[in-house]
Design an enzyme around this catalytic site. Structure first.
Site, short mmCIF file in Angstrom:
data_model
loop_
_atom_site.label_atom_id
_atom_site.label_comp_id
_atom_site.label_asym_id
_atom_site.label_seq_id
_atom_site.Cartn_x
_atom_site.Cartn_y
_atom_site.Cartn_z
N GLU A 33 0.82 -1.20 0.00
CA GLU A 33 0.00 0.00 0.00
C GLU A 33 0.86 1.26 0.00
O GLU A 33 1.99 1.27 0.48
CB GLU A 33 -0.93 -0.02 1.21
N CYS A 72 3.71 8.31 1.28
CA CYS A 72 4.24 7.30 2.20
C CYS A 72 4.32 5.98 1.45
O CYS A 72 3.30 5.47 0.97
CB CYS A 72 3.30 7.19 3.41
N CYS A 120 6.56 -7.83 6.49
CA CYS A 120 7.77 -7.49 7.24
C CYS A 120 8.11 -8.67 8.14
O CYS A 120 7.21 -9.32 8.68
CB CYS A 120 7.55 -6.24 8.08
N CYS A 163 6.74 -6.66 14.95
CA CYS A 163 6.36 -5.76 16.05
C CYS A 163 4.88 -6.04 16.34
O CYS A 163 4.06 -6.10 15.41
CB CYS A 163 6.58 -4.30 15.65
N CYS A 169 1.79 -3.91 15.01
CA CYS A 169 1.84 -3.45 13.62
C CYS A 169 1.16 -4.45 12.68
O CYS A 169 1.46 -5.64 12.70
CB CYS A 169 3.30 -3.26 13.22
N GLY A 182 6.92 -2.59 5.65
CA GLY A 182 8.26 -3.13 5.57
C GLY A 182 9.31 -2.32 6.29
O GLY A 182 9.07 -1.19 6.73
N ASN A 201 -2.72 3.20 16.52
CA ASN A 201 -3.79 2.90 15.57
C ASN A 201 -4.16 1.44 15.83
O ASN A 201 -3.35 0.56 15.53
CB ASN A 201 -3.20 3.08 14.17
N CYS A 250 0.05 1.84 9.20
CA CYS A 250 1.02 0.96 8.57
C CYS A 250 0.50 -0.45 8.31
O CYS A 250 0.21 -1.19 9.24
CB CYS A 250 2.24 0.91 9.47
N1 SAH Z 1 9.60 -0.64 9.56
C1 SAH Z 1 9.80 0.74 9.78
C2 SAH Z 1 8.92 1.63 8.93
C3 SAH Z 1 7.48 1.24 8.73
S1 SAH Z 1 6.43 1.39 10.12
C4 SAH Z 1 9.64 1.05 11.26
O1 SAH Z 1 9.18 0.20 11.98
O2 SAH Z 1 10.03 2.13 11.65
C5 SAH Z 1 6.22 3.15 10.29
C6 SAH Z 1 5.90 3.59 11.70
O3 SAH Z 1 4.56 3.20 12.06
C7 SAH Z 1 6.81 2.99 12.76
O4 SAH Z 1 7.20 3.97 13.68
C8 SAH Z 1 5.92 1.97 13.43
O5 SAH Z 1 6.37 1.66 14.72
C9 SAH Z 1 4.59 2.68 13.37
N2 SAH Z 1 3.42 1.82 13.57
C10 SAH Z 1 3.24 0.56 13.13
N3 SAH Z 1 2.02 0.10 13.50
C11 SAH Z 1 1.42 1.10 14.16
C12 SAH Z 1 0.15 1.25 14.80
N4 SAH Z 1 -0.72 0.25 14.80
N5 SAH Z 1 -0.13 2.42 15.40
C13 SAH Z 1 0.76 3.44 15.41
N6 SAH Z 1 1.97 3.37 14.82
C14 SAH Z 1 2.30 2.21 14.21
FE1 SF4 Z 2 7.92 -3.45 12.94
FE2 SF4 Z 2 8.10 -1.55 11.05
FE3 SF4 Z 2 8.09 -4.14 10.40
FE4 SF4 Z 2 5.86 -3.01 11.29
S1 SF4 Z 2 6.90 -2.52 9.42
S2 SF4 Z 2 6.72 -5.03 11.92
S3 SF4 Z 2 6.68 -1.57 12.79
S4 SF4 Z 2 9.64 -3.11 11.59
#
Ligand code: SAH
Ligand code: SF4
Length: 354
Positions: A96, A109, A116, A120, A123, A166, A297, A340
């Site tokens: 996306e 974005c 990924c 996390c 996410c 990712g 989120n 994300c």
């Molecule tokens: N992988 C990278 C970039 C993509 S995620 C990273 O983790 O930084 C982009 C941002 O969105 C990151 O800061 C991540 O921690 C945050 N993020 C992911 N899921 C989220 C959620 N459900 N609510 C708020 N922020 C979120």
């Molecule tokens: Fe973690 Fe970023 Fe990968 Fe989501 S996209 S699992 S926040 S490293």
């Protein structure tokens, strides 16, 4: 020849394009014309290259694919300021891309991977698991799709954030190649400073990035100030714990003179206490940085809730009193699952079930 077996034209840098056209007996300035067609005129089909001879257009058609992204669905937030597109790559995985229209900014974005591997817990992309890395051309094309749309409105993207699906530093070479392609002065010409990479904190890649002294902005997803909590949210913290991570951030700031950003998704009762804010301020003391606080989120695979407005503002106040600059960001396009990986996560679930 099927589209899949053709080379995606955005996967080539200018030198490679010159080399390819040289094989066809064409001089370098022709390659430059193709390059300008792609990145200045924003043409998306060989037939649009009317400045080239018909045989050359046909060769381009035969050899190259001009699109790797099939648009599945487009979503608009209720305020119309955020547009989110769900694409499928040619081999199936969903990704996306989001366009956010702020007052003066037009921020795209983009995703760097389908899924990924880092898992996390909060996410949606992490909950999906890893499908594959995107090629540099697939990363580039996401920006071009919105650049073409904005161009019709006499506008262009002003910023690109690598905060979609990712982990950009898990796909380092393709990510940097994509940025270099979009920053090329003879083409798209978007200055490196207009890009921001967000990383979960892969220390060796941060060190490499620091050594390369790139002008690209860097954001670190921190989310916790103490290892046990951070590991429970971001499992990669086990391998790259906070102390070493912050040390790598300090090296980056010292070497580049650039401010670094930290991201913090505020989760009710998890990482939004007064004590957590104080610890964070201590951790970042003396570092030229900025903290982006983003209320969580909610995602289907995680039970945590976003912090209440009072807790968000208390958290911010403590950071500011301690001299740490901080902005509370509202996730744009919540109503279209513009967090994300949320949309692609749903599509992937459908895709896997099919
Ligand atoms: N992988 C990278 C970039 C993509 S995620 C990273 O983790 O930084 C982009 C941002 O969105 C990151 O800061 C991540 O921690 C945050 N993020 C992911 N899921 C989220 C959620 N459900 N609510 C708020 N922020 C979120
Ligand atoms: Fe973690 Fe970023 Fe990968 Fe989501 S996209 S699992 S926040 S490293």
């Amino acid at each position: 020849m099927s589209a899949v077996s053709k080379v995606l034209i955005y996967d080539l840098d200018l030198e490679q394009l010159v080399a390819q056209l040289n094989i066809w007996g064409e001089p370098p300035y022709r390659a430059k014309q193709v390059w300008e067609g792609l990145y200045l005129q924003l043409w998306s089909k060989p037939e649009e290259f009317t400045n080239l001879s018909k045989p050359l257009r046909q060769k381009l058609q035969q050899c190259f694919s001009f699109s790797s992204l099939n648009e599945v669905e487009r979503f608009f937030s209720t305020d119309q300021k955020t547009t989110k597109v769900l694409f499928r790559l040619l081999d199936g995985p969903p990704i996306e891309t989001v366009l956010m229209r702020y007052a003066e900014r037009r921020t795209v974005c983009i995703s760097t991977q389908a899924g990924c591997a880092l898992g996390c817990v909060f996410c949606a992309t992490g909950q999906m698991g890893f499908r594959r890395n995107l090629s540099s051309g697939e990363i580039v094309e996401q920006v071009l799709v919105f650049a073409r749309q904005l161009n019709d409105e006499a506008e262009r993207p002003t910023n690109v954030v690598l905060m979609g699906m990712g982990e950009p530093f898990h796909n380092y070479d393709a990510t940097m190649a994509a940025i270099d392609r979009l920053a090329h002065p003879d083409g798209f010409n978007m200055g490196a400073r207009r890009f921001t990479i967000s990383t979960v904190g892969l220390i060796p890649a941060i060190k490499r990035f620091t050594a390369e002294k790139r002008q690209i902005g860097l954001a670190i997803s921190l989310h916790a100030s103490e290892d046990a909590l951070r590991t429970s949210m971001l499992p990669i913290n086990r391998r790259y714990p906070i102390k070493q991570l912050i040390e790598a951030c300090r090296e980056y700031v010292d070497a580049t003179g650039r401010r670094i950003t930290f991201e913090w998704a505020l989760i009710q009762g998890v990482n939004d206490s007064v004590e957590e804010a104080r610890n964070l301020a201590l951790l970042l003391k003396g570092l030229i940085c900025h903290v982006n606080v983003i209320p969580l989120n909610p995602t289907s695979g995680y039970s945590g809730a976003r912090s209440t407005r009072q807790r968000v503002s208390a958290f911010r106040q403590i950071l500011e009193t301690q001299g740490i600059s901080c902005t509370v960001r509202v996730r744009r396009g919540i109503d279209i699952h513009a967090g994300c990986g949320q949309l692609a996560g749903q599509a992937e679930a459908t895709f896997s079930a099919a």
